[in-house]
Write a protein that holds these residues in place. Structure first.
Motif, mmCIF file in Angstrom:
data_model
loop_
_atom_site.group_PDB
_atom_site.id
_atom_site.type_symbol
_atom_site.label_atom_id
_atom_site.label_comp_id
_atom_site.label_asym_id
_atom_site.label_seq_id
_atom_site.Cartn_x
_atom_site.Cartn_y
_atom_site.Cartn_z
ATOM 1 N N TYR A 110 -4.905 -14.141 -49.719
ATOM 2 C CA TYR A 110 -3.987 -14.194 -48.590
ATOM 3 C C TYR A 110 -4.375 -13.085 -47.610
ATOM 4 C CZ TYR A 110 0.369 -13.819 -45.940
ATOM 5 O OH TYR A 110 1.302 -13.773 -44.941
ATOM 6 N N PHE A 111 -4.492 -13.420 -46.328
ATOM 7 C CA PHE A 111 -4.838 -12.450 -45.286
ATOM 8 C C PHE A 111 -3.817 -12.525 -44.163
ATOM 9 C CE2 PHE A 111 -8.817 -13.614 -47.296
ATOM 10 C CZ PHE A 111 -9.378 -12.368 -47.558
ATOM 11 N N SER A 112 -3.579 -11.380 -43.544
ATOM 12 C CA SER A 112 -2.654 -11.306 -42.415
ATOM 13 C C SER A 112 -3.144 -10.226 -41.457
ATOM 14 C CB SER A 112 -1.252 -10.948 -42.924
ATOM 15 O OG SER A 112 -0.357 -10.817 -41.845
ATOM 16 N N TRP A 113 -2.942 -10.470 -40.155
ATOM 17 C CA TRP A 113 -3.246 -9.427 -39.183
ATOM 18 C C TRP A 113 -2.244 -9.480 -38.051
ATOM 19 C CZ3 TRP A 113 -5.541 -14.085 -38.845
ATOM 20 C CH2 TRP A 113 -5.919 -14.595 -37.605
ATOM 21 N N THR A 114 -1.943 -8.288 -37.528
ATOM 22 C CA THR A 114 -0.977 -8.114 -36.449
ATOM 23 C C THR A 114 -1.621 -7.295 -35.343
ATOM 24 O OG1 THR A 114 0.873 -8.172 -37.992
ATOM 25 C CG2 THR A 114 1.282 -7.159 -35.842
ATOM 26 N N ILE A 115 -1.421 -7.725 -34.107
ATOM 27 C CA ILE A 115 -1.948 -7.006 -32.939
ATOM 28 C C ILE A 115 -0.786 -6.732 -31.981
ATOM 29 C CG2 ILE A 115 -3.511 -7.108 -30.965
ATOM 30 C CD1 ILE A 115 -5.039 -7.021 -33.599
ATOM 31 N N LEU A 116 -0.701 -5.491 -31.502
ATOM 32 C CA LEU A 116 0.301 -5.113 -30.513
ATOM 33 C C LEU A 116 -0.394 -4.846 -29.190
ATOM 34 C CD1 LEU A 116 3.312 -4.222 -29.925
ATOM 35 C CD2 LEU A 116 2.471 -1.887 -30.299
ATOM 36 N N THR A 117 0.164 -5.408 -28.129
ATOM 37 C CA THR A 117 -0.351 -5.165 -26.780
ATOM 38 C C THR A 117 0.829 -4.820 -25.869
ATOM 39 O OG1 THR A 117 -1.873 -5.988 -25.094
ATOM 40 C CG2 THR A 117 -0.284 -7.561 -25.962
ATOM 41 N N GLY A 118 0.535 -4.388 -24.653
ATOM 42 C CA GLY A 118 1.583 -3.933 -23.734
ATOM 43 C C GLY A 118 1.760 -4.852 -22.541
ATOM 44 N N GLY A 173 -12.180 -7.886 -22.002
ATOM 45 C CA GLY A 173 -11.189 -7.284 -21.122
ATOM 46 C C GLY A 173 -9.809 -7.178 -21.718
ATOM 47 N N GLN A 174 -9.701 -7.189 -23.008
ATOM 48 C CA GLN A 174 -8.406 -7.143 -23.659
ATOM 49 C C GLN A 174 -7.976 -5.709 -23.956
ATOM 50 O OE1 GLN A 174 -7.854 -10.674 -26.390
ATOM 51 N NE2 GLN A 174 -9.986 -10.159 -26.764
ATOM 52 N N PHE A 175 -6.698 -5.559 -24.294
ATOM 53 C CA PHE A 175 -6.157 -4.260 -24.675
ATOM 54 C C PHE A 175 -5.295 -4.420 -25.919
ATOM 55 C CE2 PHE A 175 -2.555 -1.316 -24.701
ATOM 56 C CZ PHE A 175 -3.238 -0.113 -24.783
ATOM 57 N N ARG A 176 -5.419 -3.460 -26.845
ATOM 58 C CA ARG A 176 -4.570 -3.454 -28.031
ATOM 59 C C ARG A 176 -4.253 -2.017 -28.416
ATOM 60 N NH1 ARG A 176 -7.321 -0.521 -31.220
ATOM 61 N NH2 ARG A 176 -9.451 -1.035 -31.674
ATOM 62 N N TYR A 177 -3.076 -1.867 -29.044
ATOM 63 C CA TYR A 177 -2.655 -0.563 -29.542
ATOM 64 C C TYR A 177 -3.209 -0.335 -30.939
ATOM 65 C CZ TYR A 177 0.563 0.191 -25.693
ATOM 66 O OH TYR A 177 1.094 0.396 -24.453
ATOM 67 N N GLY A 178 -3.396 0.927 -31.255
ATOM 68 C CA GLY A 178 -3.895 1.300 -32.574
ATOM 69 C C GLY A 178 -2.816 1.942 -33.421
ATOM 70 N N GLU A 179 -3.216 2.937 -34.178
ATOM 71 C CA GLU A 179 -2.362 3.660 -35.110
ATOM 72 C C GLU A 179 -1.706 2.691 -36.083
ATOM 73 O OE1 GLU A 179 0.107 6.257 -32.792
ATOM 74 O OE2 GLU A 179 -1.622 7.089 -31.752
ATOM 75 N N THR A 180 -0.401 2.744 -36.231
ATOM 76 C CA THR A 180 0.273 1.889 -37.221
ATOM 77 C C THR A 180 0.684 0.537 -36.651
ATOM 78 O OG1 THR A 180 2.425 2.872 -36.674
ATOM 79 C CG2 THR A 180 1.169 3.883 -38.475
ATOM 80 N N TRP A 181 0.363 0.260 -35.408
ATOM 81 C CA TRP A 181 0.849 -0.953 -34.745
ATOM 82 C C TRP A 181 -0.004 -2.181 -35.000
ATOM 83 C CZ3 TRP A 181 5.577 -0.333 -33.303
ATOM 84 C CH2 TRP A 181 6.013 0.912 -32.898
ATOM 85 N N SER A 182 -1.289 -2.034 -35.161
ATOM 86 C CA SER A 182 -2.181 -3.182 -35.350
ATOM 87 C C SER A 182 -2.865 -3.049 -36.707
ATOM 88 C CB SER A 182 -3.222 -3.237 -34.225
ATOM 89 O OG SER A 182 -2.576 -3.398 -32.974
ATOM 90 N N THR A 183 -2.673 -4.056 -37.564
ATOM 91 C CA THR A 183 -3.144 -3.954 -38.951
ATOM 92 C C THR A 183 -3.842 -5.229 -39.410
ATOM 93 O OG1 THR A 183 -1.035 -4.776 -39.815
ATOM 94 C CG2 THR A 183 -1.270 -2.377 -39.580
ATOM 95 N N PHE A 184 -4.640 -5.085 -40.447
ATOM 96 C CA PHE A 184 -5.323 -6.194 -41.117
ATOM 97 C C PHE A 184 -5.142 -5.960 -42.614
ATOM 98 C CE2 PHE A 184 -9.806 -8.020 -42.180
ATOM 99 C CZ PHE A 184 -9.284 -9.255 -42.495
ATOM 100 N N SER A 185 -4.661 -6.984 -43.318
ATOM 101 C CA SER A 185 -4.435 -6.823 -44.758
ATOM 102 C C SER A 185 -4.775 -8.107 -45.499
ATOM 103 C CB SER A 185 -2.977 -6.423 -45.048
ATOM 104 O OG SER A 185 -2.111 -7.451 -44.616
ATOM 105 N N GLY A 186 -4.997 -7.968 -46.788
ATOM 106 C CA GLY A 186 -5.277 -9.122 -47.630
ATOM 107 C C GLY A 186 -5.178 -8.769 -49.094
ATOM 108 N N PHE A 187 -4.974 -9.791 -49.913
ATOM 109 C CA PHE A 187 -4.935 -9.568 -51.358
ATOM 110 C C PHE A 187 -5.251 -10.859 -52.088
ATOM 111 C CE2 PHE A 187 -0.610 -10.474 -49.966
ATOM 112 C CZ PHE A 187 -0.190 -11.446 -50.841
ATOM 113 N N ARG A 188 -5.705 -10.694 -53.314
ATOM 114 C CA ARG A 188 -6.007 -11.827 -54.203
ATOM 115 C C ARG A 188 -4.733 -12.232 -54.906
ATOM 116 N NH1 ARG A 188 -8.671 -11.726 -59.770
ATOM 117 N NH2 ARG A 188 -9.419 -13.840 -60.049
ATOM 118 N N ILE A 189 -4.414 -13.510 -54.852
ATOM 119 C CA ILE A 189 -3.195 -14.015 -55.483
ATOM 120 C C ILE A 189 -3.455 -14.253 -56.962
ATOM 121 C CG2 ILE A 189 -1.556 -15.935 -55.505
ATOM 122 C CD1 ILE A 189 -2.079 -16.214 -52.513
#
Length: 189
Positions: A110-118, A173-189
Motif C-alpha cells: 500500500y502506498f500513499s502520498w500527499t502534496i501541499l501547495t499554496g 513550473g510547479q510549487f510544493r511545500y516541504g517539511e511535514t506537509w508533503s509525504t510519501f509512505s508505503g508498507f507491505r500488507i
C-alpha cells in the motif's frame, strides 16, 4: 502459555507411564506424537496460528515514511520526487537519494502520498511502478485567494522482489511545500 505447556508435559508423563504399562496400546503412542507436534508448533509460532515464524519475529516487515526537507519551486516535468527526510524505513526499501522504493520482498503493498501547495500554485504528480504510471495526484491552489490546499492519493500494488515504485512530477513550473506537509509512505500488507 507456560501453564498450558506444563499441563501438557504432566499429561505426557502420565501418558508415557501409562503406555509402558500397556505396551500393546498404540493409541497413547500416537497421542504422544501428536502432543509433541503441537508443542513444537506452539514454540515456533509463539502460540499464534496462521503466521510464518519469521514474520512474527519482525522479519519480512516493510514500511516507510519520508517527507521533503524544504519547499521547492519550478520543479521540472518528469523529475522523480526525492522525499529526502526519512522518518521510518523498516526493511530498508526506500532510498532517500533516488526517491525510489525497491521492494525487498514479494507481496501486496500500500502506498500513499500527499502534496501541499499554496495560493495561485498547483502540483501534479504521478506514481509509477517499474516505469508504468499507476495513478495521479493534483493539488490545485490556483482557484483560491488565501491559504493552502493539499491532495492525497493512494494505491495498492502487487510487487515482486526488486520492483520499483516512485513518484514523478507531471508538469514544469510547479510549487510544493516541504517539511511535514508533503509525504510519501508505503508498507507491505
Amino acid at each position: 502459555m507456560r501453564l498450558i505447556a506444563l499441563r501438557l508435559v504432566g499429561f505426557i508423563v502420565f501418558s508415557t507411564v501409562n503406555s509402558q504399562r500397556n505396551k500393546a496400546c498404540t493409541k497413547n503412542v500416537n497421542l504422544w506424537k501428536s502432543i509433541q507436534y503441537q508443542l513444537k508448533l506452539a514454540e515456533t509460532t509463539d502460540g499464534c496460528c496462521g503466521y510464518k515464524t519469521k514474520e512474527l519475529r519482525g522479519q519480512n516487515k516493510v514500511g516507510f515514511l519520508a517527507r521533503f526537507s524544504k519547499n521547492q519551486r519550478n520543479v521540472h516535468s518528469g523529475a522523480t520526487l526525492v522525499f529526502d527526510n526519512v522518518v521510518t524505513n523498516t526493511g530498508s526499501g526506500y532510498d532517500a537519494s533516488t526517491g525510489q522504493f525497491v521492494a525487498p520482498y514479494e507481496g501486496l503493498y500500500y502506498f500513499s502520498w500527499t502534496i501541499l501547495t499554496g495560493t495561485s500554485s498547483y502540483f501534479i504528480s504521478d506514481i509509477f511502478h517499474n516505469g508504468n504510471k499507476i495513478a495521479s495526484n493534483f493539488s490545485d491552489g490556483t482557484g483560491i485567494s488565501t491559504g493552502h490546499i493539499s491532495a492525497s492519493q493512494s494505491v495498492m500494488l502487487q510487487l515482486a522482489a526488486k520492483d520499483r515504485v516512485y513518484i514523478k512530477t507531471h508538469r514544469t513550473g510547479q510549487f510544493r511545500y516541504g517539511e511535514t506537509w508533503s509525504t510519501f509512505s508505503g508498507f507491505r500488507i
